[in-house]
Design a protein around this motif. Structure first.
Motif, PDB file in Angstrom:
ATOM      1  N   GLU A 380      -5.171   0.596  11.383  1.00 50.58           N
ATOM      2  CA  GLU A 380      -6.418   1.014  10.719  1.00 50.58           C
ATOM      3  C   GLU A 380      -6.870   2.385  11.209  1.00 50.58           C
ATOM      4  N   GLN A 381      -6.579   2.677  12.503  1.00 58.37           N
ATOM      5  CA  GLN A 381      -7.029   3.958  13.044  1.00 58.37           C
ATOM      6  C   GLN A 381      -6.366   5.126  12.327  1.00 58.37           C
ATOM      7  N   ASP A 382      -5.138   4.911  11.805  1.00 63.21           N
ATOM      8  CA  ASP A 382      -4.436   5.997  11.120  1.00 63.21           C
ATOM      9  C   ASP A 382      -5.170   6.450   9.868  1.00 63.21           C
ATOM     10  N   PHE A 383      -6.018   5.568   9.366  1.00 65.40           N
ATOM     11  CA  PHE A 383      -6.724   5.907   8.135  1.00 65.40           C
ATOM     12  C   PHE A 383      -8.070   6.563   8.404  1.00 65.40           C
ATOM     13  N   GLY A 384      -8.457   6.692   9.663  1.00 64.04           N
ATOM     14  CA  GLY A 384      -9.739   7.322   9.974  1.00 64.04           C
ATOM     15  C   GLY A 384     -10.890   6.507   9.427  1.00 64.04           C
ATOM     16  N   PHE A 385     -11.912   7.198   8.964  1.00 63.82           N
ATOM     17  CA  PHE A 385     -13.108   6.521   8.459  1.00 63.82           C
ATOM     18  C   PHE A 385     -12.836   5.826   7.130  1.00 63.82           C
ATOM     19  N   MET A 386     -11.893   6.399   6.332  1.00 68.13           N
ATOM     20  CA  MET A 386     -11.614   5.859   5.000  1.00 68.13           C
ATOM     21  C   MET A 386     -10.619   4.713   5.086  1.00 68.13           C
ATOM     22  N   LYS A 387     -11.052   3.577   5.609  1.00 66.08           N
ATOM     23  CA  LYS A 387     -10.185   2.409   5.721  1.00 66.08           C
ATOM     24  C   LYS A 387      -9.918   1.846   4.321  1.00 66.08           C
ATOM     25  N   PRO A 388      -8.631   1.670   3.932  1.00 61.77           N
ATOM     26  CA  PRO A 388      -8.356   1.150   2.592  1.00 61.77           C
ATOM     27  C   PRO A 388      -8.725  -0.318   2.510  1.00 61.77           C
ATOM     28  N   THR A 389      -9.090  -0.756   1.298  1.00 60.08           N
ATOM     29  CA  THR A 389      -9.440  -2.156   1.138  1.00 60.08           C
ATOM     30  C   THR A 389      -8.203  -3.034   1.183  1.00 60.08           C
ATOM     31  N   LYS A 390      -7.044  -2.482   0.782  1.00 58.52           N
ATOM     32  CA  LYS A 390      -5.831  -3.276   0.775  1.00 58.52           C
ATOM     33  C   LYS A 390      -4.626  -2.354   0.912  1.00 58.52           C
ATOM     34  N   PHE A 391      -3.624  -2.783   1.657  1.00 56.57           N
ATOM     35  CA  PHE A 391      -2.428  -1.966   1.793  1.00 56.57           C
ATOM     36  C   PHE A 391      -1.236  -2.881   1.573  1.00 56.57           C
ATOM     37  N   VAL A 392      -0.555  -2.712   0.443  1.00 57.00           N
ATOM     38  CA  VAL A 392       0.552  -3.598   0.076  1.00 57.00           C
ATOM     39  C   VAL A 392       1.808  -2.789  -0.110  1.00 57.00           C
ATOM     40  N   GLU A 393       2.894  -3.214   0.456  1.00 58.61           N
ATOM     41  CA  GLU A 393       4.172  -2.544   0.243  1.00 58.61           C
ATOM     42  C   GLU A 393       5.274  -3.599   0.318  1.00 58.61           C
ATOM     43  N   THR A 394       6.157  -3.615  -0.661  1.00 59.98           N
ATOM     44  CA  THR A 394       7.234  -4.601  -0.714  1.00 59.98           C
ATOM     45  C   THR A 394       8.508  -4.011  -0.142  1.00 59.98           C
ATOM     46  N   VAL A 395       9.173  -4.758   0.710  1.00 63.62           N
ATOM     47  CA  VAL A 395      10.401  -4.293   1.340  1.00 63.62           C
ATOM     48  C   VAL A 395      11.578  -5.102   0.794  1.00 63.62           C
ATOM     49  N   VAL A 396      12.602  -4.403   0.296  1.00 66.65           N
ATOM     50  CA  VAL A 396      13.811  -5.063  -0.183  1.00 66.65           C
ATOM     51  C   VAL A 396      14.897  -4.882   0.866  1.00 66.65           C
ATOM     52  N   LEU A 616     -21.755  -0.682  17.725  1.00 63.70           N
ATOM     53  CA  LEU A 616     -21.964   0.765  17.800  1.00 63.70           C
ATOM     54  C   LEU A 616     -21.189   1.488  16.709  1.00 63.70           C
ATOM     55  N   GLU A 617     -19.956   1.039  16.486  1.00 63.15           N
ATOM     56  CA  GLU A 617     -19.145   1.691  15.451  1.00 63.15           C
ATOM     57  C   GLU A 617     -19.747   1.484  14.067  1.00 63.15           C
ATOM     58  N   LYS A 618     -20.348   0.322  13.846  1.00 60.12           N
ATOM     59  CA  LYS A 618     -21.029   0.089  12.571  1.00 60.12           C
ATOM     60  C   LYS A 618     -22.242   1.005  12.440  1.00 60.12           C
ATOM     61  N   MET A 619     -22.957   1.175  13.547  1.00 58.41           N
ATOM     62  CA  MET A 619     -24.157   2.000  13.515  1.00 58.41           C
ATOM     63  C   MET A 619     -23.822   3.456  13.217  1.00 58.41           C
ATOM     64  N   PHE A 620     -22.712   3.931  13.767  1.00 54.88           N
ATOM     65  CA  PHE A 620     -22.328   5.328  13.564  1.00 54.88           C
ATOM     66  C   PHE A 620     -21.435   5.514  12.333  1.00 54.88           C
ATOM     67  N   GLY A 621     -21.229   4.431  11.586  1.00 53.36           N
ATOM     68  CA  GLY A 621     -20.479   4.545  10.345  1.00 53.36           C
ATOM     69  C   GLY A 621     -18.992   4.688  10.502  1.00 53.36           C
ATOM     70  N   ARG A 622     -18.459   4.346  11.691  1.00 53.01           N
ATOM     71  CA  ARG A 622     -17.011   4.436  11.877  1.00 53.01           C
ATOM     72  C   ARG A 622     -16.296   3.288  11.161  1.00 53.01           C
ATOM     73  N   ILE A 623     -16.968   2.159  11.054  1.00 55.38           N
ATOM     74  CA  ILE A 623     -16.410   1.026  10.314  1.00 55.38           C
ATOM     75  C   ILE A 623     -17.502   0.497   9.401  1.00 55.38           C
TER      76      ILE A 623
END
Length: 624
Positions: A380-396, A616-623
């Motif tokens: 999740e940290q790789d996405f910074g503040f813009m955490k995606p709602t869903k991350f799906v990837e299919t592996v063959v 604290l992270e919620k208060m500062f808008g990090r999550i």
């Protein structure tokens, strides 16, 4: 002398009804208890105009057989006792056989009832104890009773009823308490067409408390469970910081019956001593299960007061259970912060916004990716503040990778297993290694009063005085070893008449806390020694306070010793605003955070508050 008249039957019934029927709420209580005794697990109560004009109680219990319906409305007609010996072991909520008789004597009553073995039910109508109708009727299993126009034939008693709102509140209160006493039953309460209470009936007390008393009350409770000498105590008690300013949040149930018991209340409040704030009262929902022959429930017409054969045993069992619950279930008060809401697009540059729009998927199916390399999931940290709602990837998996997997699997299967340990070989017991504790990182101090420290994923605000006071108090109470300083020149203290008498008569009690005091005459005492943590300048104030506490208690007891330790600890503790070294702050913070016993000062104030990193992270808008 005036002539003595034998009252007519209906007049006697009107007088007797007063023992049971005082207001709509008392009718609800009696009839709902009858439903519970009938084995119902779904009960619905409906009222209109505070219950004065209309009440209906519906249950799915065993019902009443057709040929016994009329008998049920006679005084002292009951299926719950048959002789005097039964009064010594009452296990039902109702037993006198007065409820229906009392209600029908002062109201218009209709009943629909059916047993499971009957083809059709029974409709019965009675007004003012006069039977109006008695016929067969179609109805579901169970019983429905409708009460209309309460006190229609006794207008004098109508004057004592309160406004509809007050009477309705009293009815709701009754349903709430009975619902709490039976979490295994689903209750519904409908007031003027609106459903205001609904419980699931899943036998989970916490869920019932949530439904009846609300989320805030429910979240402040910890489980209590104990058994001693045949007395079982279970339920929920509030955390010390959630104590209330009144005793309205105290619910005691004895063998499923709501009761008032000074013994139980005293035991609970004693368990909170040194934890609850002064002037606050613990909230609780406690169930006591005792042998039926050890309690008398027949000492009050409304059956709300009981008498125990052994009050001390009850006190000890409740005290031990609640005390254990507080020790094991309490946690530090946690600070919840309100997270501000942010629009992520407001914080983006134009370039970032365009890129985000391009990368945002539009309800597309996930792409299929062929790869022979290990797949790395992004954190999740790789996405910074813009955490995606869903991350799906299919592996063959390719043929090449599949072959590697098969080889690894075969290798694992063919790997020889360790031989079983010979149970006959004597083993050496290795010492249990406790996990390392988190380091306490001292951050600083705020306003010369509050230590700020970090441990693990939380930041703590610690009240220096409250923390030090609790540490000193615990030391005095647990060890009773106090360093004493002898005074080269005794300090004389003049006291009020009553204070002087109390101090002189309790010198042995004072010795426990490190004071050496003797009578000096003329309402004066001489102090030759005192705890090393105290200053000579405080002696007069301390002795006066000690005397006042003993006078309030009326006698010397364990409580008096606790009060004495309170006084010494409070006077000796670091005062707010007093500067202490970094090392002292570090030591104080570690003692507090490494011990669950240091939660509240002896007066009940919280020692520390916790702020989790996530808050604290919620208060500062990090999550989000």
């Amino acid at each position: 002398m005036p002539k003595i008249n034998l009252l007519e039957k209906h007049v006697c019934e009107l007088i007797a009804a007063g023992e049971v029927v005082e207001r709509p709420a008392s009718v609800i209580k009696e009839l709902v208890e009858n439903s519970i005794d009938a084995g119902a697990n779904i009960i619905t109560v409906e009222i209109k105009n505070g219950g004065i004009s209309y009440m209906r109680i519906t249950d799915n219990g065993c019902g009443i057989h057709n040929d016994q319906v009329a008998t049920a409305f006679l005084r002292h007609a009951t299926s719950k006792i048959s002789n005097g010996d039964d009064l010594n072991s009452i296990s039902t909520l109702g037993f006198r056989g007065e409820a229906l008789a009392a209600v029908c004597s002062v109201a218009r009553v209709e009943m629909l009832t059916k047993t499971r073995d009957e083809q059709s039910g029974t409709y019965y109508k009675i007004e003012g104890s006069q039977e109006i109708e008695y016929t067969n009727a179609g109805c579901p299993d169970g019983t429905t009773i409708i009460i209309k126009d309460l006190f229609f034939n006794t207008p004098a008693r109508m004057k004592f009823l309160k406004k509809d709102v007050s009477e309705g509140n009293a009815c709701a209160n009754v349903v709430e308490r009975i619902a709490l006493s039976h979490p295994e039953i689903s209750f519904k309460f409908i007031r003027d067409g609106k459903q205001v209470i609904s419980t699931v009936g899943d036998n989970n007390l916490k869920n019932t408390v949530y439904s009846v008393l609300g989320r805030e009350f429910s979240n402040s409770l910890v489980e209590a469970n104990g058994e001693n000498a045949g007395i079982k105590v279970t339920g929920l008690v509030c955390k010390p910081f959630a104590c209330k300013s009144t005793r309205n949040g105290q619910y005691t149930f004895l063998n499923g019956r709501l009761v008032r018991s000074g013994t139980v209340v005293a035991a609970v409040e004693q368990a909170y001593k040194n934890s609850a704030m002064v002037g606050k009262f613990p909230a609780f929902v406690l169930f006591l299960t005792v042998p039926f022959n050890t309690v008398d429930v027949n000492v009050h017409p409304a059956k709300t007061e009981v008498r125990f054969s052994d009050e001390k045993r009850i006190f000890d069992s409740v005290y031990a259970t609640v005390k254990n619950a507080l020790v094991s279930g309490d946690t530090r008060p946690e600070v919840k912060v309100s997270a501000p809401t942010f629009n992520k697009f407001e914080r983006m540059t134009t370039a970032e916004y365009k890129q985000a729009v391009i990368e945002t998927p539009v309800n597309e199916k996930p792409q299929t990716v062929e790869t022979s390399k290990p797949f790395v999931f992004r954190s999740e940290q790789d996405f910074g503040f813009m955490k995606p709602t869903k991350f799906v990837e299919t592996v063959v998996v390719t043929k090449e990778v599949e072959t590697v997997i098969e080889e690894k699997t075969v290798e694992k299967l063919e790997k020889p297993q360790k031989p079983p340990v010979d149970v006959m070989i004597e083993k050496t017991v290795e010492p249990i290694i406790e996990p390392e504790r988190e380091d306490v990182i001292l951050i600083g101090e705020a306003f010369g009063t509050y230590i700020v420290a970090q441990m693990g994923e939380s930041v703590y605000l610690i009240d220096k005085h409250a923390a030090h006071e609790r540490i000193l108090f615990n030391g005095l109470k647990n060890t009773r070893k106090i360093e004493v300083q002898s005074l080269l020149t005794p300090v004389t203290v003049r006291l009020a008449t009553e204070e002087h008498e109390v101090i002189v008569n309790n010198t042995e009690l004072l010795e426990i806390a490190g004071f050496e005091v003797e009578d000096f005459g003329n309402f004066t005492v001489a102090v030759r020694a005192l705890p090393s943590t105290l200053l000579k300048e405080d002696i007069a104030l301390i002795l006066s306070e000690i005397a006042e506490n003993i006078i309030k208690k009326g006698s010397v007891s364990v409580e008096a010793e606790d009060d004495l330790f309170h006084t010494v600890a409070c006077k000796a503790a670091i005062k707010a605003g007093t500067k202490i070294s970094t090392t002292e702050m570090q030591n104080l913070a570690e003692k507090v955070l490494y011990s669950k016993e240091i939660m509240y000062c002896p007066h009940g104030r919280p020692v520390a508050f916790e702020i989790k990193k996530r808050e604290l992270e919620k208060m500062f808008g990090r999550i989000q």
